[in-house]
Design a protein around this motif. Structure first.
Motif, PDB file in Angstrom:
ATOM      1  N   ASN A  63      40.577  42.251  46.808  1.00 27.38           N
ATOM      2  CA  ASN A  63      41.316  42.550  48.071  1.00 27.38           C
ATOM      3  C   ASN A  63      40.209  42.252  49.300  1.00 27.38           C
ATOM      4  N   ALA A  64      39.072  42.324  48.864  1.00 25.41           N
ATOM      5  CA  ALA A  64      38.132  42.128  49.946  1.00 25.41           C
ATOM      6  C   ALA A  64      37.852  40.580  50.275  1.00 25.41           C
ATOM      7  N   LEU A  65      38.560  39.720  49.579  1.00 28.04           N
ATOM      8  CA  LEU A  65      38.121  38.228  49.381  1.00 28.04           C
ATOM      9  C   LEU A  65      38.612  37.676  50.809  1.00 28.04           C
ATOM     10  N   ARG A  66      39.880  38.041  51.352  1.00 27.41           N
ATOM     11  CA  ARG A  66      40.183  37.492  52.548  1.00 27.41           C
ATOM     12  C   ARG A  66      39.273  37.170  53.767  1.00 27.41           C
ATOM     13  N   PHE A  67      38.809  38.411  54.022  1.00 30.33           N
ATOM     14  CA  PHE A  67      37.796  38.312  55.376  1.00 30.33           C
ATOM     15  C   PHE A  67      36.516  37.420  55.176  1.00 30.33           C
TER      16      PHE A  67
ATOM     17  N   ILE B 160      40.607  22.013  53.959  1.00 27.55           N
ATOM     18  CA  ILE B 160      42.086  22.723  53.672  1.00 27.55           C
ATOM     19  C   ILE B 160      42.083  23.230  52.137  1.00 27.55           C
ATOM     20  N   LEU B 161      41.649  22.483  51.313  1.00 26.36           N
ATOM     21  CA  LEU B 161      41.452  22.812  49.836  1.00 26.36           C
ATOM     22  C   LEU B 161      40.582  23.845  49.515  1.00 26.36           C
ATOM     23  N   THR B 162      39.505  23.619  50.213  1.00 25.05           N
ATOM     24  CA  THR B 162      38.488  25.056  50.042  1.00 25.05           C
ATOM     25  C   THR B 162      38.998  26.356  50.466  1.00 25.05           C
ATOM     26  N   PHE B 163      39.579  26.300  51.630  1.00 25.04           N
ATOM     27  CA  PHE B 163      40.154  27.482  52.309  1.00 25.04           C
ATOM     28  C   PHE B 163      41.388  27.930  51.353  1.00 25.04           C
ATOM     29  N   ALA B 164      42.186  26.964  51.002  1.00 22.87           N
ATOM     30  CA  ALA B 164      43.338  27.430  50.249  1.00 22.87           C
ATOM     31  C   ALA B 164      43.116  28.129  48.865  1.00 22.87           C
ATOM     32  N   SER B 165      42.092  27.370  48.157  1.00 22.03           N
ATOM     33  CA  SER B 165      41.718  27.857  46.707  1.00 22.03           C
ATOM     34  C   SER B 165      41.147  29.327  46.982  1.00 22.03           C
ATOM     35  N   GLY B 166      40.614  29.438  48.248  1.00 17.79           N
ATOM     36  CA  GLY B 166      39.810  30.788  48.414  1.00 17.79           C
ATOM     37  C   GLY B 166      40.961  32.035  48.518  1.00 17.79           C
ATOM     38  N   LEU B 167      42.146  31.700  49.358  1.00 24.05           N
ATOM     39  CA  LEU B 167      43.160  32.335  49.690  1.00 24.05           C
ATOM     40  C   LEU B 167      44.086  32.542  48.323  1.00 24.05           C
TER      41      LEU B 167
ATOM     42  N   VAL C  63      27.473  23.689  55.426  1.00 31.73           N
ATOM     43  CA  VAL C  63      28.758  24.011  54.575  1.00 31.73           C
ATOM     44  C   VAL C  63      28.291  24.528  53.316  1.00 31.73           C
ATOM     45  N   GLY C  64      27.690  24.044  52.723  1.00 30.81           N
ATOM     46  CA  GLY C  64      27.261  24.060  51.193  1.00 30.81           C
ATOM     47  C   GLY C  64      26.792  25.631  51.178  1.00 30.81           C
ATOM     48  N   ILE C  65      25.614  25.740  51.985  1.00 31.96           N
ATOM     49  CA  ILE C  65      24.815  27.081  51.889  1.00 31.96           C
ATOM     50  C   ILE C  65      25.918  27.921  52.451  1.00 31.96           C
ATOM     51  N   ILE C  66      26.753  27.921  53.423  1.00 32.95           N
ATOM     52  CA  ILE C  66      27.706  28.956  53.799  1.00 32.95           C
ATOM     53  C   ILE C  66      28.813  29.208  52.653  1.00 32.95           C
ATOM     54  N   LEU C  67      29.309  28.169  52.015  1.00 31.92           N
ATOM     55  CA  LEU C  67      30.231  28.408  50.816  1.00 31.92           C
ATOM     56  C   LEU C  67      29.423  29.184  49.781  1.00 31.92           C
ATOM     57  N   ALA C  68      28.214  28.642  49.319  1.00 31.11           N
ATOM     58  CA  ALA C  68      27.362  29.498  48.216  1.00 31.11           C
ATOM     59  C   ALA C  68      27.376  31.051  48.620  1.00 31.11           C
ATOM     60  N   ALA C  69      27.084  31.353  49.957  1.00 30.37           N
ATOM     61  CA  ALA C  69      27.213  32.706  50.198  1.00 30.37           C
ATOM     62  C   ALA C  69      28.265  33.577  50.115  1.00 30.37           C
ATOM     63  N   THR C  70      29.209  32.788  50.373  1.00 35.14           N
ATOM     64  CA  THR C  70      30.958  33.333  50.179  1.00 35.14           C
ATOM     65  C   THR C  70      31.108  33.487  48.763  1.00 35.14           C
ATOM     66  N   CYS C  71      30.644  32.585  48.005  1.00 35.05           N
ATOM     67  CA  CYS C  71      30.742  32.551  46.434  1.00 35.05           C
ATOM     68  C   CYS C  71      30.371  33.878  45.825  1.00 35.05           C
ATOM     69  N   LEU C  72      29.326  34.495  46.369  1.00 36.23           N
ATOM     70  CA  LEU C  72      28.829  35.738  45.895  1.00 36.23           C
ATOM     71  C   LEU C  72      29.814  36.844  45.831  1.00 36.23           C
ATOM     72  N   PHE C  73      30.885  36.797  46.802  1.00 36.05           N
ATOM     73  CA  PHE C  73      31.864  37.792  46.541  1.00 36.05           C
ATOM     74  C   PHE C  73      32.844  37.598  45.470  1.00 36.05           C
TER      75      PHE C  73
END
Length: 500
Positions: free
Chosen positions: A431-435, A185-192, A225-235
């Motif tokens: 604005n592209a971060l949400r997806f 929840i914290l990970t997702f909320a911080s991204g949003l 999970v760590g690898i997926i989040l790392a890829a997401t952080c590229l944005f």
């Protein structure tokens, strides 16, 4: 009272509420009240031990001090444990961020409660506070600057879904699912919140980094999970131009990536054997019509087909699961890659296993463990119905096929992809971060399913797929919330007027 009068009263009530408590504050306060009643007032609700607690107890200076503890496995929640008084010779069975939580709770317990008996509710209090913060940030990320009526509807929905005791009962236990729930929840909320430019970017990146790290290292199956989040952080590297921000973001994604690698690399040999055993006996052999041929295709002696359907922990087995023979001729003959390759070359069996996984993917509360203490007089293994509406509804109504999961992913992707593409074309990376964050939740959930099947077959699926059920609920919650606030296809134009 006519409709005009009722509408006026509703507007006045909402204006009053909005003046003193935001939707996020309302959700956090209500969730706190419900969780406090469930976990800290009699009859106390928790989770019975299924045999996993020993993995974290002894290495953290705790032990089972009740003489009849073994008789209460699966059936009854136990809230008190002994604290070792002398040198602790037990080493950690595996590495987990859960130990940090236990050590903090143990220190507070010794300071305020007892130096001899550990009350698991001390740990539960810490988790509850973190949970309330997580709920607040999640609802704030969706309701900030929203009309009060819509905001409070979303707040009520958040409480209904996430304050369900099927989730919060884990706080009164030594299962790592409690950390998984809160950190997801914290990970997702911080991204949003980064997407909406709510709060300081650096603070939200810190929340993302810490929660993502704790989530990845909470249990071995979360290594992807760590690898997926790392890829997401590229944005996130693209949303600000400052060199300092880019350095921090690159450090964050590197930390998350290598934490995933380390989590996988540090899985103890004993657990590797357990998972390998179940991946074969409760996976490949379980779904094969010709188990001998399946073994031969993987280069394993076909005589081991006799192990089909067996469990590693069975007291009486055909062969000693820890024997040198099994190590040399069974475990060493296959691994993660070989199992994955088998399923790829046998799609029918793979789909069958995925459907089997889907049957357990929507069950939040594991069916095997009771929630009450023995002295409450409840039947062995009885589970609470207190504030369990969502978990019961989800279990009863959710289609139990992997096809439904595929359709759900397609719908979510179709809903959010247009605004993502538009934002990329405009080079509006904020604005592209949400997806990307929504899709990372989907990938994390799928990793929970795939790792469970490939790594351990159908063994304890309802518990192993906890990560999927959390991410499914989070993504579904955001879709419903965006539908309420009419932000499904549109980018958030209010970000355009706000400077970085």
């Amino acid at each position: 009272m006519n409709q005009t009068g009722a509408g006026l009263m509703l507007r006045r009530f909402l204006a009053f509420m909005a003046r003193y408590v935001s939707p996020a504050g309302f959700a956090a306060g209500t969730a706190l009240l419900i969780t406090f009643i469930a976990l800290f007032t009699p009859p106390y609700i928790g989770m019975a031990d299924n045999g996993d607690f020993f993995r974290v107890l002894y290495s953290n200076g705790l032990y089972f001090h009740l003489p009849d503890y073994d008789s209460q496995y699966l059936g009854y929640f136990i809230k008190e444990f002994g604290i070792l008084q002398y040198y602790n010779e037990n080493v950690a069975i595996y590495y987990s961020s859960q130990s940090l939580l236990i050590q903090l709770a143990l220190a507070l317990n010794k300071l305020f409660v007892s130096t001899v008996i550990f009350d698991v509710r001390v740990q539960s209090a810490i988790l509850t506070l973190l949970f309330i913060v997580a709920i607040y940030l999640l609802v704030e990320s969706l309701t900030w600057k929203m009309k009060p009526l819509y905001g409070y509807i979303i707040a009520v929905l958040a409480v209904f879904m996430f304050a369900d005791t099927a989730y919060t009962a884990f706080f009164n236990s030594f299962f790592s699912e409690s950390i998984v729930l809160i950190m997801v929840i914290l990970t997702f909320a911080s991204g949003l919140l980064l997407y909406r430019r709510r709060y300081n970017d650096y603070a939200m990146v810190a929340v993302l980094a810490i929660s993502g790290l704790l989530l990845t290292t909470s249990k071995q199956q979360n290594a992807p999970v760590g690898i997926i989040l790392a890829a997401t952080c590229l944005f996130l590297l693209l949303i600000r131009k400052e060199k300092k921000f880019k350095v921090i973001m690159f450090s964050t994604l590197s930390l998350l990536f290598f934490s995933g690698i380390a989590t996988y690399a540090l899985i103890p040999k004993e657990f590797v054997n357990i998972n390998q055993y179940h991946a074969m006996t409760r996976g490949i052999l379980l779904g094969s019509d010709d188990p001998e041929r399946a073994l031969e295709k993987m280069g394993v002696n076909k005589q081991y087909a006799i192990l089909k359907n067996s469990i590693y922990y069975e007291p009486f087995t055909t062969v000693d699961v820890n024997s040198h023979i099994l190590e040399k001729y069974f475990y060493s003959q296959y691994g993660f890659g070989e199992i994955l390759g088998y399923y790829v070359s046998h799609p029918k069996q793979a789909i069958s296993m995925l459907d089997l996984a889907a049957k357990n993917a929507f069950t939040i509360r594991p069916p095997a463990m009771g929630n009450y203490e023995k002295e409450e007089g409840k039947s062995f293994g009885q589970q609470t119905m207190f504030f369990s509406g969502y978990s019961l509804l989800k279990k009863a109504l959710a289609p139990k096929t992997f096809g439904f999961i595929v359709i759900w992913i397609a719908v979510v992707t179709g809903v959010y992809m247009p605004s993502f593409v538009t934002a990329i074309q405009r080079r509006d990376f904020r604005n592209a971060l949400r997806f990307p964050f929504i899709f990372s939740m989907i990938l994390m959930g799928l990793s929970g399913i795939f790792v469970s099947i490939i790594g351990a077959g159908d063994a304890d699926l309802s518990k192993h797929e906890f990560l999927f059920t959390v991410t499914f609920d989070l993504v579904t919650f955001v879709v419903i919330s965006d539908a309420i606030r009419r932000r499904l296809w549109q980018r958030d134009s209010r970000l355009d007027s706000e400077p970085e």
